[in-house]
Design an enzyme around this catalytic site. Sequence first.
Site, PDB file in Angstrom:
ATOM      1  N   SER A 193     -33.899  39.134  34.652  1.00  0.00           N
ATOM      2  CA  SER A 193     -32.641  39.213  33.915  1.00  0.00           C
ATOM      3  C   SER A 193     -31.476  39.036  34.875  1.00  0.00           C
ATOM      4  O   SER A 193     -31.621  39.195  36.092  1.00  0.00           O
ATOM      5  CB  SER A 193     -32.521  40.566  33.214  1.00  0.00           C
ATOM      6  OG  SER A 193     -32.266  41.593  34.167  1.00  0.00           O
ATOM      7  N   ASP A 194     -30.309  38.721  34.331  1.00  0.00           N
ATOM      8  CA  ASP A 194     -29.113  38.819  35.156  1.00  0.00           C
ATOM      9  C   ASP A 194     -28.707  40.286  35.231  1.00  0.00           C
ATOM     10  O   ASP A 194     -29.288  41.148  34.576  1.00  0.00           O
ATOM     11  CB  ASP A 194     -27.982  37.950  34.586  1.00  0.00           C
ATOM     12  CG  ASP A 194     -27.007  37.489  35.669  1.00  0.00           C
ATOM     13  OD1 ASP A 194     -26.929  38.139  36.737  1.00  0.00           O
ATOM     14  OD2 ASP A 194     -26.331  36.470  35.462  1.00  0.00           O
ATOM     15  N   TRP A 195     -27.721  40.567  36.031  1.00  0.00           N
ATOM     16  CA  TRP A 195     -27.327  41.932  36.397  1.00  0.00           C
ATOM     17  C   TRP A 195     -27.081  42.804  35.159  1.00  0.00           C
ATOM     18  O   TRP A 195     -26.088  42.642  34.466  1.00  0.00           O
ATOM     19  CB  TRP A 195     -26.075  41.866  37.267  1.00  0.00           C
ATOM     20  CG  TRP A 195     -25.614  43.156  37.841  1.00  0.00           C
ATOM     21  CD1 TRP A 195     -24.885  44.116  37.202  1.00  0.00           C
ATOM     22  CD2 TRP A 195     -25.821  43.626  39.173  1.00  0.00           C
ATOM     23  NE1 TRP A 195     -24.630  45.166  38.051  1.00  0.00           N
ATOM     24  CE2 TRP A 195     -25.194  44.888  39.276  1.00  0.00           C
ATOM     25  CE3 TRP A 195     -26.475  43.111  40.287  1.00  0.00           C
ATOM     26  CZ2 TRP A 195     -25.190  45.630  40.453  1.00  0.00           C
ATOM     27  CZ3 TRP A 195     -26.461  43.856  41.460  1.00  0.00           C
ATOM     28  CH2 TRP A 195     -25.834  45.100  41.538  1.00  0.00           C
TER      29      TRP A 195
END
Length: 750
Positions: free
Chosen positions: A287-289
């Site tokens: 996932s992104d942050w």
Amino acid sequence: MTTTTLKTRTILSLLLAACVHAAQGAEPLSIDQRVTQLMKRMTLEEKVGQLTQYSGDADPTGPVAVKGSLRDGISSGQIGSIFSAKGTRSIRQYQDLALQSRLKIPLLFGLDVIHGYKTTFPIPLAEAASWDLEAIERSARVAAIEAAAAGIHWTFAPMVDIGRDPRWGRVMEGAGEDTYLASRIAAARVKGFQGRQLGDTDAVMACVKHFAAYGAAVGGRDYNSVDMSERMLWETYLPPFKAALDAGAATVMTSFNDLNGIPASASRYLLRDTLKGKWHFTGFVVSDWRSIEEMTAHGFVANNKEAAQAALSAGNDMDMESGVYRENLAQLVHEKKVALADVDDAVRRVLRKKFELGLFDDPYKFIDPERERAMLNKPEHRQAAREVAAKSIVLLKNDRAVLPLSKSIRKLALIGPMIKLGVENHGYWSVTVPEVDYAHQAVSAWDGIAAKLGKDATLLYAKGSDIEGEDRSGFAEAVRVASEADAVVIGVGERWDMSGEARSRSKLDLPGVQEELIKAIVATGKPVVVMINAGRPLVFDWTADHAPAILYNWWLGSEAGNAVADVLFGDVNPSAKLPMTFPRSVGQIPIYYNHFNTGRPAPNPTATEWVSAYTDLINLPKFPFGFGLSYTTFRYADLKLDRQTLRGDGKIKVSIQLTNTGKVAGEEVVQLYLRDRVASVVRPVKELKGFRKVALAAGETRTVDFTIDKESLSFFNAALQWNAEPGDFDLMIGASSADIRLQSRFVYAR
């Protein structure tokens, strides 16, 4: 227990197991077999740990989750990856902790190595302007060599999002507006990062991002929603991802946005059906942050537990930073809300990469302080950065041949807020390497020009104005200095952090009073060169119309000042071409060259009545996609097609004669565009389908070849079937999307 003892015991146990296996006369175990054996020994909590990533001791790139003791989580096997640790000293300490865990599974270390590690190269959009795939691959290769030497296994790059809206700050991180060019660049960057093979100590895993359609955020506002047709998704936004995967990209990162109402981190359509299904991707997805946790704010789930369930079930393997997997996945499996098979599939994907990197054979193989010192101080890396930077500078205007400046110039005025800035040249997403003095690492324009001219020339300086603000008190001094000089170079633009993540802007004018400063200096009548530093296309209509010469310098990295001097004084002939269209006004955005025609196309740029146009603005960009000038000129001639009808899976060979008609050597980017005249769905007015960057000596002529095949003509029809349709096609070859020099037609027949 000491680090040395831990390392020795780990390696001895692995060697002993291998010896026993060999003594039994068995073939060496494959990576998949080793993964299977390891997973049989893992508890559910240890499996979830491999899917959990937290930030380490470096600067975070978003809000940090509350995660308790990082050390305890690592040593208990509850964390499988660390984000943002850097340098062998720091990374060794983390890896020591991992080897205290029950199964001693090594950590994976990731970092945003976007355009260089210690040696900073131009921002990715600037490199895209070079249209030089070898140079772009070389840039990524150097970045990988340095990052791997510092203990990094994994970079969160390349970003391959198509960017058609310069209000979106992250256009600086991509390759611009065109799918074909972006796809070629995506593959080059992956090859550069990953080198010969994963596991080599001069290579890092690439992570292609952001999956998917992040660049189409509504209004150019970061993290915003995306709403588009499936055909637009497949034809424009997905191909660069596929190109990166075909080049071997090891990992994929999801995007922050929702796509047609589904957050990307929970999109089964994107992750399971497309990426892992149709495309047979065998790497893992991160996932992104904190994007999984953020699904509650989207209104897609009620809480973190539901977010973890949605993301893992959809095919998002690793959770970056939010901790929702660590907190909820085991319970979700026990409650049978998440299938254990899905967890096992995700863990297998992560472990496979750790084995491919060789971390189970030697967890410390990337942690070598001597190699770190050697690789971070190689002069050839700085030289590469200088060459790529010079290739990335776009010459937008050169009236009266103001450029190149003469090296025998006696008095040169250097004016503007950018002239003496050094550290700013790193641009957004540069890496702050431990123990590096960044104030002196990047070369300013002032220092580069001073080094080029030596002591015989007199350099005059006036700042003139700040980057932002309304203070004009420095104008008078700037005008006085300009009046005393033989020529003037003005450095203006954006501050380094005005373009990047979370840096969307509603106004794209030169900040503050910088354009007013340019007006005052141009009024002196002196030969004026305007240099613009920025991370995106800006709007500077007055300057474009009145300044004699303009160089678009972007943010060029460690060797910026030297590269600028090389171009200013003609040691390098500029050859870059714009990878994005430059608008006349923010009101034109989004503006891109490969738009569809309408039922009422404007017959000319000034037409406004009852046609698709603005009543207060002509229907042309300020600078078109593919545009860029040179210190020489090129003649395009003798277009030839070896046949006028393309049948089935055949090919048409296309050639032209390109001549350097000027007095100096130069490089030209020859661009081939096609248009499908009539199709079952409307097609763009033109599409880039090939380019060649050709170096020619003064007076030299060379044959430039292209090949057109069925793939060049194919598109997704209304049923999302990829195919070419019979019909007439326009073929256009030129120096930009708006500067077509040669044209022809051909027919495709099945």
